[in-house]
Structures are given as structure tokens and as C-alpha cells.
Design an enzyme around this catalytic site. Structure first.
Site, mmCIF file in Angstrom:
data_model
loop_
_atom_site.group_PDB
_atom_site.id
_atom_site.type_symbol
_atom_site.label_atom_id
_atom_site.label_comp_id
_atom_site.label_asym_id
_atom_site.label_seq_id
_atom_site.Cartn_x
_atom_site.Cartn_y
_atom_site.Cartn_z
ATOM 1 N N TYR A 102 -31.087 -27.064 -31.242
ATOM 2 C CA TYR A 102 -31.376 -26.060 -32.268
ATOM 3 C C TYR A 102 -32.158 -24.898 -31.667
ATOM 4 O O TYR A 102 -31.805 -23.717 -31.851
ATOM 5 C CB TYR A 102 -32.164 -26.717 -33.398
ATOM 6 C CG TYR A 102 -32.541 -25.801 -34.535
ATOM 7 C CD1 TYR A 102 -31.630 -25.480 -35.531
ATOM 8 C CD2 TYR A 102 -33.828 -25.262 -34.620
ATOM 9 C CE1 TYR A 102 -31.984 -24.647 -36.591
ATOM 10 C CE2 TYR A 102 -34.186 -24.432 -35.665
ATOM 11 C CZ TYR A 102 -33.259 -24.123 -36.644
ATOM 12 O OH TYR A 102 -33.604 -23.291 -37.692
ATOM 13 N N THR A 153 -35.572 -24.453 -48.529
ATOM 14 C CA THR A 153 -34.121 -24.526 -48.647
ATOM 15 C C THR A 153 -33.681 -25.985 -48.510
ATOM 16 O O THR A 153 -34.455 -26.847 -48.080
ATOM 17 C CB THR A 153 -33.425 -23.711 -47.541
ATOM 18 O OG1 THR A 153 -33.650 -24.367 -46.279
ATOM 19 C CG2 THR A 153 -33.954 -22.286 -47.483
#
Length: 242
Positions: free
Chosen positions: A154, A189
């Protein structure tokens, strides 16, 4: 709202939830026409129903060059004009350090978040040139500013799109196409829900709201940021200032 994006045609990748959905809502409220693209047709149809005629949806695998060509073509056809802005939101959070990360996982994240951003940037250039210029935004992360232990692939992709942003900004400046990256800290989120994170490490002692990221994206899409390109825009509650 003030119509800050009046008559602009915008493509938002990942516009069915989280930061992307907040962007779609904000952009259309400010007068833009927005094509949403991702792989979830059910969620896409729901967002279009909510927004109305200012929004449209096309299914897209961001790893597909042909898929990107179709997205641009559909946007130009549906909105009867060239593209003025693209926001790349595609993101997958894999919590693995370098020793745990397989080659398959690493390549998958690179394909989605790095190659996908490259294909998107490249696909919209001819249309933006016809428009006389445009704005390309890639949503990176604070993981593209500092190292994140335990998130090897990531972090690698988030640093990569930061560099791609700067190179593309220089390549496209003569065409009046601006390219910037946004680097949010942890944001409320679905990506971080259920992970047990808390905001104690953030100087402002809370996570970002998707609407706050959308406000920054709105500024970078709008003509108000006409002299800003090749820059990373950090929105992290002070995390990287420590």
C-alpha cells in the site's frame, strides 16, 4: 452552492462510497456533470438515482486500457463535450509488512493503484487538450508522505502515484493540464471501518470526514487553483507535522 464547477465534465473513479461519493455529491452540487466509474454497478445505479441527470455510471476495471477508453468516450457522449477533470480514487488497503506480502499481492496493488492511475491520466489527456486544459487529481495518502510499517505494498503504491503526479504535471503543463495529488490521513470511510483504529495519534484528535477531502478536491478541480500543479496536498489533521 455557488456553481464553482458550472459546465465542467468530471470523471470520478470510485465514486460510489467514501471519499469518491462525497466528491460526486459536492461536484454536482457545484454545477458539474459527473461520470462515476468503478466495478460495482448496483452501487453506481443507486448513486445515479440519488444525484439525477447530472450523474452517470460506467463499469470499469481500472487495470483495463480498453475500459478507460470506453469511460472517456461515454463521458464525452453523455455530456456532449470534452473532459475537464479526473479524480482517481481507486484504493485497496492491505495490512501486511514486507515479510508477509506475496508477489501476487504486491503486483495486484500496483496494478490497481499505480497502473490504474497511469491509465486514467493517459486516457483523459486527448479530451482535456480539446477542452483547452484540465485538472487531474490522484488520491494518495499520508502513506505517500511517510513510511507506514505493516502496509508495505500500500505504501509503495501511494509513494509511486506521488512521483507520477509530479512527472505528469511537468509533461502536461504546456497543455494547461494540471496534475496534483491529495494525501489524506485516516478518513471515516468503509476502508477503515471495523479495523479498531482510534484517532489518538492525530493532533486534532479525530479522523477526517469524506466531505472535507471533497472540499479540497473541489478546489483543485475548480479554476480557483489554476496556478497549482505538481503538488502534494496533505489533509491529515497535523499527523505528518509531528
Amino acid at each position: 452552492m455557488t456553481g464553482r464547477l458550472k459546465d465542467k465534465n468530471v470523471i470520478v473513479i470510485g465514486g460510489t462510497s467514501g471519499m469518491g461519493l462525497a466528491q460526486v455529491r459536492r461536484f454536482t452540487a457545484e454545477g458539474a456533470r459527473v461520470l462515476i466509474a468503478n466495478r460495482n454497478g448496483v452501487q453506481g445505479a443507486a448513486v445515479v438515482k440519488e444525484i439525477g441527470e447530472a450523474a452517470a455510471f460506467v463499469e470499469l476495471d481500472v487495470r483495463s486500457e480498453e475500459g478507460w477508453a470506453n469511460v472517456v468516450s461515454q463521458a464525452e457522449r453523455r455530456f456532449d463535450g470534452p473532459i475537464h477533470a479526473l479524480v482517481n480514487n481507486a484504493g485497496i488497503l492491505v495490512e501486511e509488512g514486507i515479510e508477509q506480502t506475496s508477489l501476487a499481492t504486491y503486483r495486484f496493488l500496483v496494478d490497481v493503484m499505480q497502473v490504474g492511475a497511469f491509465l486514467g491520466m493517459k486516457a483523459v489527456i486527448p479530451s482535456m487538450k480539446r477542452a483547452g486544459g484540465g485538472s487531474i487529481i490522484t488520491v494518495s495518502s499520508t502513506a505517500g508522505i511517510v513510511g507506514y510499517p505493516g502496509f508495505f505494498a500500500y505504501t509503495a503504491t501511494k509513494w509511486a502515484v506521488r512521483g507520477m503526479t509530479k512527472a505528469a504535471a511537468l509533461d502536461l503543463a504546456s497543455s494547461n493540464i494540471r496534475v496534483n495529488s491529495i494525501h489524506p490521513g485516516d478518513t471515516e470511510t468503509p476502508m477503515i471501518e471495523g479495523r479498531g483504529y482510534n484517532a489518538d495519534y492525530v493532533p486534532l484528535k479525530r479522523f477526517a470526514r469524506p466531505e472535507e477531502i471533497a472540499s479540497l478536491a473541489l478546489f483543485l478541480v475548480s479554476d480557483e487553483s489554476a496556478y497549482i500543479t505538481g503538488a502534494e496536498h496533505i489533509i491529515d489533521g497535523g499527523f505528518t507535522a509531528q
